[in-house]
Design a protein around this motif. Structure first.
Motif, PDB file in Angstrom:
ATOM      1  N   SER A   9       0.856  -1.185   0.000  1.00 57.67           N
ATOM      2  CA  SER A   9       0.000   0.000   0.000  1.00 57.67           C
ATOM      3  C   SER A   9       0.892   1.235   0.000  1.00 57.67           C
ATOM      4  O   SER A   9       2.083   1.148  -0.243  1.00 57.67           O
ATOM      5  N   GLU A  10       0.363   2.339   0.359  1.00 56.06           N
ATOM      6  CA  GLU A  10       1.128   3.586   0.335  1.00 56.06           C
ATOM      7  C   GLU A  10       1.971   3.796   1.593  1.00 56.06           C
ATOM      8  O   GLU A  10       2.442   4.880   1.840  1.00 56.06           O
ATOM      9  N   GLY A  11       2.173   2.780   2.403  1.00 57.10           N
ATOM     10  CA  GLY A  11       2.976   2.905   3.615  1.00 57.10           C
ATOM     11  C   GLY A  11       4.453   2.745   3.354  1.00 57.10           C
ATOM     12  O   GLY A  11       4.915   2.662   2.214  1.00 57.10           O
ATOM     13  N   ASN A  12       5.228   2.669   4.428  1.00 56.71           N
ATOM     14  CA  ASN A  12       6.678   2.541   4.317  1.00 56.71           C
ATOM     15  C   ASN A  12       7.165   1.105   4.387  1.00 56.71           C
ATOM     16  O   ASN A  12       8.297   0.815   4.034  1.00 56.71           O
ATOM     17  N   ALA A  13       6.347   0.177   4.882  1.00 50.66           N
ATOM     18  CA  ALA A  13       6.776  -1.210   5.065  1.00 50.66           C
ATOM     19  C   ALA A  13       6.487  -2.009   3.798  1.00 50.66           C
ATOM     20  O   ALA A  13       5.510  -2.735   3.711  1.00 50.66           O
ATOM     21  N   CYS A  14       7.336  -1.872   2.822  1.00 54.05           N
ATOM     22  CA  CYS A  14       7.136  -2.524   1.532  1.00 54.05           C
ATOM     23  C   CYS A  14       8.349  -3.379   1.174  1.00 54.05           C
ATOM     24  O   CYS A  14       9.473  -3.068   1.548  1.00 54.05           O
ATOM     25  N   LEU A  15       8.112  -4.421   0.426  1.00 52.69           N
ATOM     26  CA  LEU A  15       9.177  -5.260  -0.094  1.00 52.69           C
ATOM     27  C   LEU A  15       9.533  -4.754  -1.483  1.00 52.69           C
ATOM     28  O   LEU A  15       8.655  -4.514  -2.303  1.00 52.69           O
ATOM     29  N   THR A  16      10.829  -4.573  -1.718  1.00 52.41           N
ATOM     30  CA  THR A  16      11.279  -4.194  -3.050  1.00 52.41           C
ATOM     31  C   THR A  16      12.227  -5.274  -3.567  1.00 52.41           C
ATOM     32  O   THR A  16      12.925  -5.931  -2.794  1.00 52.41           O
ATOM     33  N   VAL A  17      12.223  -5.468  -4.865  1.00 46.00           N
ATOM     34  CA  VAL A  17      13.039  -6.502  -5.492  1.00 46.00           C
ATOM     35  C   VAL A  17      13.829  -5.904  -6.651  1.00 46.00           C
ATOM     36  O   VAL A  17      13.420  -4.918  -7.252  1.00 46.00           O
ATOM     37  N   ALA A  18      14.967  -6.532  -6.945  1.00 48.22           N
ATOM     38  CA  ALA A  18      15.786  -6.129  -8.083  1.00 48.22           C
ATOM     39  C   ALA A  18      16.489  -7.365  -8.624  1.00 48.22           C
ATOM     40  O   ALA A  18      16.936  -8.220  -7.858  1.00 48.22           O
ATOM     41  N   ALA A  19      16.570  -7.447  -9.928  1.00 43.34           N
ATOM     42  CA  ALA A  19      17.291  -8.548 -10.560  1.00 43.34           C
ATOM     43  C   ALA A  19      18.787  -8.273 -10.483  1.00 43.34           C
ATOM     44  O   ALA A  19      19.228  -7.138 -10.679  1.00 43.34           O
ATOM     45  N   ALA A  20      19.553  -9.306 -10.173  1.00 40.68           N
ATOM     46  CA  ALA A  20      21.011  -9.188 -10.142  1.00 40.68           C
ATOM     47  C   ALA A  20      21.555  -9.679 -11.483  1.00 40.68           C
ATOM     48  O   ALA A  20      20.925 -10.475 -12.167  1.00 40.68           O
ATOM     49  N   GLY A  21      22.709  -9.226 -11.854  1.00 41.96           N
ATOM     50  CA  GLY A  21      23.290  -9.601 -13.129  1.00 41.96           C
ATOM     51  C   GLY A  21      23.625 -11.075 -13.248  1.00 41.96           C
ATOM     52  O   GLY A  21      23.726 -11.608 -14.334  1.00 41.96           O
ATOM     53  N   ASN A  22      23.758 -11.773 -12.125  1.00 41.66           N
ATOM     54  CA  ASN A  22      24.142 -13.183 -12.151  1.00 41.66           C
ATOM     55  C   ASN A  22      22.944 -14.133 -12.094  1.00 41.66           C
ATOM     56  O   ASN A  22      23.106 -15.306 -11.797  1.00 41.66           O
TER      57      ASN A  22
END
Length: 60
Positions: A9-22
């Motif tokens: 939601s619009e809160g601060n407790a969020c999971l973020t993801v990113a793909a790594a090059g490997n």
């Protein structure tokens, strides 16, 4: 590039993801962006399956 979970939601407790090059995936919580968990894709899929099944993903 970090992406926020669509379940956040619009809160601060969020999971973020990113793909790594490997071929791995980085995970972090938006409240503690300096702490990054890096998993292989198979391990991430296992974690998601365990969470959906109501488990913690740990073995006895």
């Amino acid at each position: 590039m970090w992406q926020k979970s669509s379940y956040c939601s619009e809160g601060n407790a969020c999971l973020t993801v990113a793909a790594a090059g490997n071929g791995a995936v980085h995970l972090r919580e938006s409240e503690a962006p300096g702490t990054v968990l890096t998993l292989k894709r198979a391990a991430l899929h296992g974690l998601i399956r365990a969470l959906k099944a109501g488990g913690t993903g740990t073995r006895p």
